[in-house]
Design a protein around this motif. Sequence first.
Motif, PDB file in Angstrom:
ATOM      1  N   LYS A  35      15.939  -1.921  38.519  1.00  0.00           N
ATOM      2  CA  LYS A  35      15.182  -0.717  38.559  1.00  0.00           C
ATOM      3  C   LYS A  35      14.009  -1.041  39.419  1.00  0.00           C
ATOM      4  O   LYS A  35      13.546  -0.250  40.190  1.00  0.00           O
ATOM      5  CB  LYS A  35      14.763   0.066  37.280  1.00  0.00           C
ATOM      6  N   GLU A  36      13.451  -2.063  39.292  1.00  0.00           N
ATOM      7  CA  GLU A  36      11.931  -2.505  39.787  1.00  0.00           C
ATOM      8  C   GLU A  36      12.360  -2.849  41.246  1.00  0.00           C
ATOM      9  O   GLU A  36      11.478  -2.574  42.293  1.00  0.00           O
ATOM     10  CB  GLU A  36      11.390  -3.441  38.953  1.00  0.00           C
ATOM     11  N   TYR A  37      13.521  -3.628  41.611  1.00  0.00           N
ATOM     12  CA  TYR A  37      13.726  -3.875  42.763  1.00  0.00           C
ATOM     13  C   TYR A  37      14.162  -2.609  43.740  1.00  0.00           C
ATOM     14  O   TYR A  37      13.910  -2.648  44.937  1.00  0.00           O
ATOM     15  CB  TYR A  37      14.856  -5.057  42.769  1.00  0.00           C
ATOM     16  N   LYS A  38      14.895  -1.706  42.956  1.00  0.00           N
ATOM     17  CA  LYS A  38      15.342  -0.414  43.685  1.00  0.00           C
ATOM     18  C   LYS A  38      13.886   0.247  44.219  1.00  0.00           C
ATOM     19  O   LYS A  38      14.128   0.970  45.489  1.00  0.00           O
ATOM     20  CB  LYS A  38      15.859   0.207  42.801  1.00  0.00           C
ATOM     21  N   GLN A  39      12.839   0.081  43.612  1.00  0.00           N
ATOM     22  CA  GLN A  39      11.618   0.924  44.189  1.00  0.00           C
ATOM     23  C   GLN A  39      11.331   0.168  45.501  1.00  0.00           C
ATOM     24  O   GLN A  39      11.065   0.706  46.578  1.00  0.00           O
ATOM     25  CB  GLN A  39      10.403   0.787  43.172  1.00  0.00           C
ATOM     26  N   LEU A  40      11.289  -1.358  45.430  1.00  0.00           N
ATOM     27  CA  LEU A  40      10.963  -2.164  46.718  1.00  0.00           C
ATOM     28  C   LEU A  40      12.030  -1.548  47.879  1.00  0.00           C
ATOM     29  O   LEU A  40      11.369  -1.512  48.884  1.00  0.00           O
ATOM     30  CB  LEU A  40      11.161  -3.504  46.305  1.00  0.00           C
ATOM     31  N   SER A  41      13.164  -1.679  47.467  1.00  0.00           N
ATOM     32  CA  SER A  41      14.432  -1.379  48.730  1.00  0.00           C
ATOM     33  C   SER A  41      14.315   0.031  49.081  1.00  0.00           C
ATOM     34  O   SER A  41      14.623   0.210  50.333  1.00  0.00           O
ATOM     35  CB  SER A  41      15.526  -1.828  47.956  1.00  0.00           C
ATOM     36  N   GLU A  42      13.896   0.872  48.134  1.00  0.00           N
ATOM     37  CA  GLU A  42      14.014   2.606  48.691  1.00  0.00           C
ATOM     38  C   GLU A  42      12.615   2.906  49.528  1.00  0.00           C
ATOM     39  O   GLU A  42      12.835   3.388  50.559  1.00  0.00           O
ATOM     40  CB  GLU A  42      14.188   3.207  47.421  1.00  0.00           C
TER      41      GLU A  42
END
Length: 429
Positions: A52-59
Amino acid sequence: MSKIVEVNVQSEIGKLNGVILHTPGEEVENMTPENAERALYSDILNLSIARKEYKQLSEVLGKITTTYQVKDLLTNILKDDATKLEVLNRIEKIEPFIAEQTPKGSIKDQLLDEDAEDLARLLIEGVEMKRDTLTKFLNKDWYDLRPLHNFFFTRDASMSMYNEVLIGRMANAVRDREAIIMQSIFDFTPGFNTKTLNLATTPDPLRKLTIEGGDVQIARDDILVIGNGTRTSTRAIDALMYNFINRSEDKVQHILVQELPHSPESFIHLDMVFTFLDKDKCMVYEPLIMSPGNYQTVHIKIQHGKLISIRREKTLLHALKKLGMDLEPVYCGGEDETWNMEREQWHSGANFFCVAPGKVLGYARNNYTVEAMNNAGFEIIRANDVISNKVDLNKYEKYMITIEGSELPRGGGGARCMTMPINRDAVEW
């Protein structure tokens, strides 16, 4: 990949036009407290939260630039049978056991039979052990081919250095396959216009020649800043120096080397204590960068195929200023308490990633660092507000986008560690 991408990174801060990411997958969960230390972790991560945290970075990065995923790039090159064999041959050189024959055949034979997508997944997530010999039956390990637990830190295994890709020589064998995969991606992806540079030309079983991307920063088109610590050795920096000497270029090439402590583990790379933020600003861990003590800064100067000089400098910022880069430091953890500096540096508070001059990404959890950034003129913007289009980033001259980070920092890195830029605009200094 529909268009040709020129690999070209002349600074840490130029406008970002392309970046390679690796979303953490099952390889992160394929870890136990017993093997976490061997996997270079001090604790195990909760994959669902880390994702979920990485999804923030990638999005967020998807809103700003073109992003590429390691697994997609690897899958694409493995669709060619000759490339598939070459990649496995490269892996066999560092993990020769994959060619060992058992009653059910070798691991390499099994992998050659996989389609491109499944093979890419197995090379990253690991191959479960087949208990087809007594040795394997009694082995307490779970995997024949171990998972790449650290691969979401894409910075380390390869690094864009001007118009080349320098391949990492990893300090720990558990990460060697990452470097093989990244070199293969750049060697065999038709859409990437570049060449790879590997500093080691002979076997190095004692790992005296090691270099990782977290230690290599492109200050300017004539200045490299490199950390020398547990992950990047003096021999590797010497090998890079000789590489520049052998080019016999007319332009001056500067290499600024910053010695790093070997402990605590949060000092593993230069970008854990120093990163560029803008043309005139940088993030520093003050106790080391501003007061280096016994940790030297060394300036190497090369021109016309010769080593012109190698000398000690007072500090890294002093050396950069002498070369025309006068940087104002922003302090990780703020300026008031060493306690806050130590805590926030431990949680990757100094690890920032630039998407343009004065426009950066970092962790929200480091409150004192965020406050220091705000005081230095950076608008603080939440990642979710960027993702949901609540803010227009074009309206801000300087900003820090804050990424949630309760699990990701436990892996030992921040936004810079998790990104491998491949193209940036030139900066008008």
